[in-house]
Design a protein around this motif. Structure first.
Motif, PDB file in Angstrom:
ATOM      1  N   ARG A 116       0.839  -1.203   0.000  1.00  0.00           N
ATOM      2  CA  ARG A 116       0.000   0.000   0.000  1.00  0.00           C
ATOM      3  C   ARG A 116       0.870   1.248   0.000  1.00  0.00           C
ATOM      4  O   ARG A 116       0.604   2.202  -0.754  1.00  0.00           O
ATOM      5  CB  ARG A 116      -0.934  -0.005   1.205  1.00  0.00           C
ATOM      6  CG  ARG A 116      -1.835   1.241   1.266  1.00  0.00           C
ATOM      7  CD  ARG A 116      -2.681   1.268   2.520  1.00  0.00           C
ATOM      8  NE  ARG A 116      -3.717   0.236   2.494  1.00  0.00           N
ATOM      9  CZ  ARG A 116      -3.812  -0.764   3.354  1.00  0.00           C
ATOM     10  NH1 ARG A 116      -2.924  -0.880   4.328  1.00  0.00           N
ATOM     11  NH2 ARG A 116      -4.786  -1.644   3.263  1.00  0.00           N
ATOM     12  N   TRP A 153      -3.204  -2.509  -5.225  1.00  0.00           N
ATOM     13  CA  TRP A 153      -4.260  -2.937  -6.134  1.00  0.00           C
ATOM     14  C   TRP A 153      -3.729  -3.257  -7.528  1.00  0.00           C
ATOM     15  O   TRP A 153      -4.502  -3.328  -8.487  1.00  0.00           O
ATOM     16  CB  TRP A 153      -5.353  -1.874  -6.200  1.00  0.00           C
ATOM     17  CG  TRP A 153      -5.929  -1.595  -4.854  1.00  0.00           C
ATOM     18  CD1 TRP A 153      -5.755  -0.479  -4.099  1.00  0.00           C
ATOM     19  CD2 TRP A 153      -6.745  -2.478  -4.076  1.00  0.00           C
ATOM     20  NE1 TRP A 153      -6.408  -0.592  -2.903  1.00  0.00           N
ATOM     21  CE2 TRP A 153      -7.028  -1.814  -2.859  1.00  0.00           C
ATOM     22  CE3 TRP A 153      -7.259  -3.773  -4.278  1.00  0.00           C
ATOM     23  CZ2 TRP A 153      -7.812  -2.394  -1.856  1.00  0.00           C
ATOM     24  CZ3 TRP A 153      -8.020  -4.352  -3.288  1.00  0.00           C
ATOM     25  CH2 TRP A 153      -8.304  -3.659  -2.094  1.00  0.00           C
ATOM     26  N   ASN A 154      -2.431  -3.447  -7.626  1.00  0.00           N
ATOM     27  CA  ASN A 154      -1.833  -3.828  -8.907  1.00  0.00           C
ATOM     28  C   ASN A 154      -1.972  -5.349  -9.058  1.00  0.00           C
ATOM     29  O   ASN A 154      -1.285  -6.120  -8.389  1.00  0.00           O
ATOM     30  CB  ASN A 154      -0.367  -3.413  -8.939  1.00  0.00           C
ATOM     31  CG  ASN A 154       0.281  -3.641 -10.291  1.00  0.00           C
ATOM     32  OD1 ASN A 154       0.133  -4.694 -10.894  1.00  0.00           O
ATOM     33  ND2 ASN A 154       1.017  -2.649 -10.755  1.00  0.00           N
ATOM     34  N   TRP A 155      -2.872  -5.780  -9.936  1.00  0.00           N
ATOM     35  CA  TRP A 155      -3.186  -7.205 -10.021  1.00  0.00           C
ATOM     36  C   TRP A 155      -2.006  -8.027 -10.514  1.00  0.00           C
ATOM     37  O   TRP A 155      -1.846  -9.191 -10.143  1.00  0.00           O
ATOM     38  CB  TRP A 155      -4.405  -7.439 -10.918  1.00  0.00           C
ATOM     39  CG  TRP A 155      -4.180  -7.175 -12.385  1.00  0.00           C
ATOM     40  CD1 TRP A 155      -4.314  -5.995 -13.028  1.00  0.00           C
ATOM     41  CD2 TRP A 155      -3.775  -8.130 -13.365  1.00  0.00           C
ATOM     42  NE1 TRP A 155      -4.017  -6.141 -14.368  1.00  0.00           N
ATOM     43  CE2 TRP A 155      -3.699  -7.449 -14.602  1.00  0.00           C
ATOM     44  CE3 TRP A 155      -3.475  -9.495 -13.327  1.00  0.00           C
ATOM     45  CZ2 TRP A 155      -3.307  -8.089 -15.772  1.00  0.00           C
ATOM     46  CZ3 TRP A 155      -3.101 -10.134 -14.499  1.00  0.00           C
ATOM     47  CH2 TRP A 155      -3.024  -9.432 -15.704  1.00  0.00           C
ATOM     48  N   ARG A 156      -1.124  -7.412 -11.309  1.00  0.00           N
ATOM     49  CA  ARG A 156       0.046  -8.159 -11.791  1.00  0.00           C
ATOM     50  C   ARG A 156       1.003  -8.479 -10.648  1.00  0.00           C
ATOM     51  O   ARG A 156       1.616  -9.557 -10.631  1.00  0.00           O
ATOM     52  CB  ARG A 156       0.764  -7.353 -12.879  1.00  0.00           C
ATOM     53  CG  ARG A 156       0.001  -7.252 -14.189  1.00  0.00           C
ATOM     54  CD  ARG A 156       0.835  -6.542 -15.254  1.00  0.00           C
ATOM     55  NE  ARG A 156       0.107  -6.448 -16.523  1.00  0.00           N
ATOM     56  CZ  ARG A 156      -0.751  -5.490 -16.818  1.00  0.00           C
ATOM     57  NH1 ARG A 156      -0.980  -4.513 -15.927  1.00  0.00           N
ATOM     58  NH2 ARG A 156      -1.371  -5.478 -17.984  1.00  0.00           N
ATOM     59  N   TRP A 177       0.178  -9.080  -7.545  1.00  0.00           N
ATOM     60  CA  TRP A 177      -0.401 -10.207  -6.810  1.00  0.00           C
ATOM     61  C   TRP A 177      -0.366 -11.488  -7.640  1.00  0.00           C
ATOM     62  O   TRP A 177      -0.082 -12.572  -7.103  1.00  0.00           O
ATOM     63  CB  TRP A 177      -1.830  -9.871  -6.391  1.00  0.00           C
ATOM     64  CG  TRP A 177      -1.869  -8.908  -5.260  1.00  0.00           C
ATOM     65  CD1 TRP A 177      -2.048  -7.558  -5.333  1.00  0.00           C
ATOM     66  CD2 TRP A 177      -1.687  -9.219  -3.874  1.00  0.00           C
ATOM     67  NE1 TRP A 177      -1.995  -6.998  -4.084  1.00  0.00           N
ATOM     68  CE2 TRP A 177      -1.778  -7.992  -3.171  1.00  0.00           C
ATOM     69  CE3 TRP A 177      -1.450 -10.395  -3.169  1.00  0.00           C
ATOM     70  CZ2 TRP A 177      -1.654  -7.924  -1.783  1.00  0.00           C
ATOM     71  CZ3 TRP A 177      -1.319 -10.332  -1.791  1.00  0.00           C
ATOM     72  CH2 TRP A 177      -1.419  -9.108  -1.112  1.00  0.00           C
ATOM     73  N   ARG A 178      -0.653 -11.375  -8.921  1.00  0.00           N
ATOM     74  CA  ARG A 178      -0.615 -12.569  -9.775  1.00  0.00           C
ATOM     75  C   ARG A 178       0.767 -13.205  -9.759  1.00  0.00           C
ATOM     76  O   ARG A 178       0.927 -14.407  -9.505  1.00  0.00           O
ATOM     77  CB  ARG A 178      -1.002 -12.196 -11.207  1.00  0.00           C
ATOM     78  CG  ARG A 178      -0.962 -13.366 -12.198  1.00  0.00           C
ATOM     79  CD  ARG A 178      -0.886 -12.869 -13.636  1.00  0.00           C
ATOM     80  NE  ARG A 178       0.356 -12.122 -13.881  1.00  0.00           N
ATOM     81  CZ  ARG A 178       0.606 -11.416 -14.985  1.00  0.00           C
ATOM     82  NH1 ARG A 178      -0.312 -11.351 -15.943  1.00  0.00           N
ATOM     83  NH2 ARG A 178       1.753 -10.780 -15.132  1.00  0.00           N
ATOM     84  N   ASP A 179       1.780 -12.384 -10.006  1.00  0.00           N
ATOM     85  CA  ASP A 179       3.137 -12.921 -10.069  1.00  0.00           C
ATOM     86  C   ASP A 179       3.623 -13.366  -8.689  1.00  0.00           C
ATOM     87  O   ASP A 179       4.333 -14.375  -8.568  1.00  0.00           O
ATOM     88  CB  ASP A 179       4.087 -11.872 -10.650  1.00  0.00           C
ATOM     89  CG  ASP A 179       3.765 -11.538 -12.104  1.00  0.00           C
ATOM     90  OD1 ASP A 179       3.026 -12.309 -12.748  1.00  0.00           O
ATOM     91  OD2 ASP A 179       4.255 -10.488 -12.584  1.00  0.00           O
ATOM     92  N   ARG A 226       1.931 -16.623  -7.686  1.00  0.00           N
ATOM     93  CA  ARG A 226       2.494 -17.703  -8.506  1.00  0.00           C
ATOM     94  C   ARG A 226       3.868 -18.101  -7.968  1.00  0.00           C
ATOM     95  O   ARG A 226       4.212 -19.282  -7.923  1.00  0.00           O
ATOM     96  CB  ARG A 226       2.596 -17.241  -9.949  1.00  0.00           C
ATOM     97  CG  ARG A 226       3.113 -18.306 -10.919  1.00  0.00           C
ATOM     98  CD  ARG A 226       3.196 -17.733 -12.324  1.00  0.00           C
ATOM     99  NE  ARG A 226       1.875 -17.362 -12.814  1.00  0.00           N
ATOM    100  CZ  ARG A 226       1.661 -16.509 -13.809  1.00  0.00           C
ATOM    101  NH1 ARG A 226       2.691 -15.907 -14.401  1.00  0.00           N
ATOM    102  NH2 ARG A 226       0.436 -16.244 -14.209  1.00  0.00           N
TER     103      ARG A 226
END
Length: 279
Positions: free
Chosen positions: A212, A218-221, A223-225, A228
């Protein structure tokens, strides 16, 4: 299953000179915010957590007659004390970057104050055995799998390898004390369930706070990376599930997972240059 602490295992505190980068890179783990803050969030927990571990073991030290275990307790206290001091410096670097470490530490201190006041010394020691197992299986994975720190700032990577080495060396000390003074599998399992919940929660909240502050929550990339990296097909945490669950076995002992070869391997990195200290 069988397992005992290796006879003659020396547990000795070291004083390696790290000289953390000043200022510390905000995203020191290869420029990756998620990876950096995953480790940073754990660092926030260590100073107060490791003082709690020391106190929970020290409480029962006079009830231990085995001279080898008494010497290992001494080494455990010395190592954990140095970890606490090194992570205080680490956390001060995070403060300098603008993260509200005081806020994160207050929540942990309130909970530990409650634990010290209302839970029995036996349950406090059981909680220490539980968290020591969590840190031991992560330390083992870090030492045997270069992906954990691939691309990280060399000084920061070295600090985490040192911490992982010593967590591996003393991974059974609190457990061996617990077995002598209590030994209840039920209490140990209860402590692990509670410790897993709080360790996961505290690490997650620290990670969220730092993302934050970076404007990346709120950057979805990110969290995605990041997820993973943790839990994907080749995620660093996925292989730990089996080792984690072994703690719940009645006949569990930390050295059933014999990784003494890793201790010997990484001792060569640190013992040639590090000073030592007593406890």
């Amino acid at each position: 299953m069988t397992g005992t602490t290796p006879k003659g295992l020396e547990i000795r505190p070291r004083r390696p000179e790290f000289g953390l980068p000043q200022p510390m890179p905000r995203h020191w783990h290869g420029g990756d915010a998620f990876k950096s803050h995953f480790f940073d969030a754990m660092s926030v927990l260590f100073p107060d957590g490791e003082r709690f571990f020391i106190d929970s073991v020290r409480h029962f030290r006079e009830r231990i007659d085995d001279p080898l275990l008494k010497e290992q307790i001494r080494g455990f206290i010395g190592q954990e004390g140095h970890h606490s001091r090194e992570h205080i410096d680490y956390n001060n670097q995070l403060r300098a970057l603008g993260y509200d470490i005081d806020h994160l530490e207050r929540a942990l201190r309130r909970r530990l104050a409650f634990v010290r006041k209302f839970l029995s010394p036996q349950l406090q020691l059981a909680a220490t055995t539980a968290v020591e197992h969590l840190t031991a299986i992560m330390a083992d994975a870090l030492l045997r799998n270069p992906r954990w720190l691939e691309g990280a700032d060399p000084t920061m990577a070295r600090l985490w390898r040192w911490h992982a080495l010593e967590e591996t060396e003393h991974k059974a000390v609190a457990f061996d004390v617990y077995q002598q003074v209590c030994g209840s599998p039920w209490l140990r399992r209860r402590a692990m369930l509670q410790s897993t919940i709080f360790f996961t929660k505290d690490t997650f909240l620290g990670l969220v706070h730092m993302l934050r502050r970076d404007g990346l929550l709120w950057n979805w990339r990110v969290w995605r990376d990041g997820l993973r990296w943790l839990w994907g097909r080749d995620g660093i945490l996925r292989p730990l599930v089996k080792a984690y669950l072994e703690f719940y076995r009645r006949d569990f002992h930390p050295w059933q997972h014999d990784n003494l070869h890793l201790v010997e391997q990484y001792r060569r990195e640190f013992d040639a240059t590090a000073g030592t200290a007593g406890a």
